[in-house]
Design a protein around this motif. Structure first.
Motif: not given
Ligand code: GTP
Ligand code: MG
Length: 380
Positions: A242-243, A246, A251
């Motif tokens: 997950k990290d 990211k 984004r």
């Protein structure tokens, strides 16, 4: 398009396989190399022969779940209208050939999402051309291509009208990879949706499968079916923690890094991707990725050392605990044509390099099983 060839490495020790020098690393008898079909077959150097397991699995394209294929058979049988949502950033590799073969029989509207991640200097037409090319390559001539992004001013009511006419009273199947933006699109449509039918909107197992599908009635006899996203198994996103996800999912705007690679140079994208100029003249490349991905130029013959060191020191992000040794990577080689055009080599979910093809040989190392794709450039 360039020609791709698997660089054969010993699965166990990672040495490049060769059958010329018996006493040097990576030696394998010639007939084994020659008869290699790539079809579920594994190769080891003579030295590592005893430890046989695994393979250079590079998928090149996405896998599609069998149950999903069954649902799409229904779409074909009923002459449904397809809306295929693709993420413009993590697009390459997402068209599965088996799926494309089916979808070819239907009218397909394409929606490219995540437009906001690209500079406003890039024209929509550029992205539309790229999507048209990629779909036409697999025999699908899109009925329309629409570009969407957060905070755009696309008229959703107009878009819905357009699809409503194009579907000619047939069902719509909304398909696309996980995280491509299907639900976001449906939510935008819901703002203007008015259910005048006798049916409720519901989410339930599609008939005869255990696949959860949302059905939105369009009339008393037709529906939009929103299918679950196709697996991210061939995306780097689906291979890391997950990290790390990211860091690799953009984004804000996509970053562009400029570097020139000379023969023997490699560009490292954290510990997740290596692009090496194996042969050819010095080549100016652009690397497009999320802002969380750090890049560095290094000597290609130092890559294995670098991987080891970066695992410990984490000096170049992202580093995944699942991808730590040569065995965790696939390794492919592209022999580019000499057409003077801008081409991309893309690792699904991580990013892509872009450069002018002049007959170079470019080697790419990337997390095992991720999809790799070469094509004319997206941004040109
Ligand atoms: N920046 C940006 N983010 C988007 C866009 N469309 C969707 N997203 C984001 O991408 C993520 C996935 O979007 P969803 O709409 O849930 O994707 P989905 O296709 O329904 O995914 P699954 O349900 O997993 O198949 C979410 O965090 C969205 O906010 C877009 O155009 N631009
Ligand atoms: Mg969804």
């Amino acid at each position: 398009m360039g020609k791709v060839r698997r660089v054969m490495r010993c699965y166990n020790c990672g040495a490049v396989l060769q059958s010329k020098k018996k006493n040097e690393s990576g030696y394998i008898p010639e007939e084994l190399l020659e008869n290699y079909t790539g079809d579920g077959q594994v190769l080891y150097c003579q030295k590592c022969f005893d430890f046989m397991k695994g393979i250079n699995t590079g998928a090149l394209e996405q896998n599609i779940d069998k149950a999903m294929i069954k649902i799409l058979d229904d779409a074909v049988a009923t002459d449904a209208y397809i809306i295929w949502v693709v993420d413009l950033f993590a697009f390459n590799g997402t068209i599965n050939p088996e799926l494309a073969k089916k979808m070819k029989k239907l009218k397909v509207a394409v929606i490219g999402t995540h437009r906001d991640l690209f500079s406003s200097l890039i024209k929509d037409e550029t992205l539309i051309r790229f999507l048209n090319e990629r779909f036409e390559e697999v025999g699908i001539v899109p009925d329309s291509v629409t570009i969407l992004g957060n905070e755009d001013n696309v008229d959703i009511v107009e878009l819905m009208k357009k699809y409503n006419e194009a579907r000619k009273a047939h069902d719509i199947y909304l398909i696309g990879s996980k995280m491509s933006g299907k639900t976001s699109l449906i939510n935008r449509m819901f703002k203007y949706y008015n259910n005048k039918t006798k049916w409720p909107i519901k989410t339930e197992n599609y008939r005869g499968t255990n696949v959860k599908v949302m059905s939105i009635p369009l009339s008393n006899s037709s529906f939009i079916y929103e299918l679950p996203g196709f697996s991210l198994a061939t995306s780097v996103v689906g291979k890391v923690e997950k990290d790390v996800q990211k860091l690799i999912i953009p984004r804000r705007k996509i970053e562009t890094h400029y570097r020139t690679l000379a023969k023997g140079d490699a560009l490292a994208a954290g510990s997740l991707g290596y692009f090496e100029l194996f042969s050819g003249k010095p080549t100016a490349i652009k690397f497009y990725c999320a802002e969380g991905v750090e890049i560095k130029k290094l000597a290609a013959d130092k890559v294995s050392e670098f991987i080891e060191e970066n695992n410990r020191k984490r000096s170049l992000r992202p580093v995944s605990e699942r991808i730590t040794s040569f065995r965790d990577y696939d390794f492919f080689e592209y022999t580019m044509e000499n057409d003077g055009q801008v081409h991309d080599i893309s690792v699904e979910g991580l990013g892509w390099i872009s450069f002018v093809a002049k007959g170079q040989i470019i080697r790419v190392m990337f997390p095992k099983g991720a999809a790799l794709k070469e094509s004319l450039a997206k941004l040109r």
